[in-house]
Motif scaffolding. Structure first.
Motif, short mmCIF file in Angstrom:
data_model
loop_
_atom_site.label_atom_id
_atom_site.label_comp_id
_atom_site.label_asym_id
_atom_site.label_seq_id
_atom_site.Cartn_x
_atom_site.Cartn_y
_atom_site.Cartn_z
N GLN A 175 0.82 -1.21 0.00
CA GLN A 175 0.00 0.00 0.00
C GLN A 175 0.86 1.26 0.00
O GLN A 175 0.49 2.27 -0.60
CB GLN A 175 -0.96 -0.02 1.18
CG GLN A 175 -2.11 -1.03 0.99
CD GLN A 175 -3.18 -0.93 2.05
OE1 GLN A 175 -2.88 -0.93 3.22
NE2 GLN A 175 -4.43 -0.87 1.62
N GLU A 178 1.82 2.45 -3.43
CA GLU A 178 0.81 3.26 -4.12
C GLU A 178 0.75 4.68 -3.58
O GLU A 178 0.67 5.64 -4.34
CB GLU A 178 -0.57 2.61 -3.95
CG GLU A 178 -0.69 1.23 -4.58
CD GLU A 178 -2.08 0.63 -4.33
OE1 GLU A 178 -2.97 1.39 -3.91
OE2 GLU A 178 -2.25 -0.57 -4.56
N GLU A 255 -3.13 8.53 -9.84
CA GLU A 255 -1.73 8.45 -10.28
C GLU A 255 -1.06 9.82 -10.26
O GLU A 255 0.08 9.96 -9.78
CB GLU A 255 -1.67 7.88 -11.69
CG GLU A 255 -2.03 6.40 -11.77
CD GLU A 255 -2.05 5.87 -13.20
OE1 GLU A 255 -2.16 4.65 -13.37
OE2 GLU A 255 -1.95 6.69 -14.14
#
Length: 277
Positions: A175, A178, A255
């Motif tokens: 995680q 990300e 993103e």
């Protein structure tokens, strides 16, 4: 003879010699030992060569308030109480603050005997900025709660420090890959023990390391502060426009925010504007 009161005492985090001579003296003289686990506390006393001929009282989260008053009553009956955790400095992600608070309110003497603390030791080894840091305790074990916490702390301009367990380390790093994609991460394990290790790099690099080397022991995970970037919004607009042609709006926003450390709401609004052009 000790003054009646509460003595907050740091115990070893790995090596038995982590404990100070002052702490050992207080533990030897205190009449009552308040601890998370009486078995662990008695084992420590045995290893240190200290007498077990004193009262050991279990003091943990779910009964903290009730036990706090019980300990204060004992102090007021002319007893000295030593508060210890299973390892390291009490109150650092351990019960105890309610006891200290009530002691202050009731004018009960409180003092702390400093010593080993995994947070500080790990920061010293990490190579990350230490002029400012935030200790965020244990990372939640549920995926959503973990992601929520990491996202909540993402934009804070400081080194982040967490405790984590071996079985959950890879999930946490995944995680972090990300949410903290562009940031350096340092992981310390087994501090002051024989197999002490500090590894640093990106989340992806750490995932590779701990995939090849099964995580074992107790972990401290630290994340470097976000890297300040000069962002040209015209460039962001162009990048976002391209991403929207390749992927969904939600993914594109996620993103871009992770890559450029931008505010999610602002980029989402910009994405909607571009999509409706």
């Amino acid at each position: 003879m000790l003054r009646n009161g509460l003595y907050i005492i740091a115990t070893p985090i790995g090596n038995l010699q982590d404990i100070s001579a002052h702490a050992t003296q207080i533990l030897n003289e205190a009449e009552i030992i308040a601890c998370e686990d009486t078995r662990i506390a008695k084992k420590l006393f045995t290893l240190l060569g200290l007498s077990l001929g004193k009262k050991f009282i279990k003091y943990e989260d779910h009964c903290e308030e009730e036990k706090a008053q019980e300990l204060i009553d004992l102090i007021n009956q002319n007893h000295s109480v030593a508060l210890i955790s299973d390892a390291g400095s009490p109150l650092i992600s351990d019960p105890g603050y309610k006891l200290v608070r009530q002691c202050r309110m009731q004018n009960v003497y409180v003092t702390a005997i400093p010593g080993a603390c995994a947070v500080i030791t790990a920061l010293q080894l990490s190579g990350l900025p230490t002029n400012r840091f935030m200790f965020a305790g244990f990372i939640p074990n549920k995926d959503k709660a973990r992601a929520d916490l990491l996202s909540e702390l993402k934009d804070i301009d400081t080194t982040l420090v967490f405790y984590e367990t071996a079985p959950r380390l890879l999930k946490t790093l995944t995680q972090m890959a990300e949410i903290y994609a562009q940031r350096e991460i340092a992981v310390c394990r087994e501090l002051t023990k024989m197999y002490e290790e500090t590894v640093s790099g990106s989340a992806v690099e750490l995932i590779a390391h701990f995939t090849q080397n099964e995580p074992r022991g107790e972990f401290v995970v630290m994340v470097a502060p976000p890297v300040a970037k000069t962002v040209n919004m015209d460039d962001i607009r162009n990048v976002l426009r391209c991403r929207l042609k390749e992927t969904s709006l939600k993914t594109a926003v996620k993103e871009i925010c992770a890559e450029y450390n931008l505010n999610k709401n602002e980029i989402y609004a910009l994405a909607l504007e571009l999509k409706n052009e």
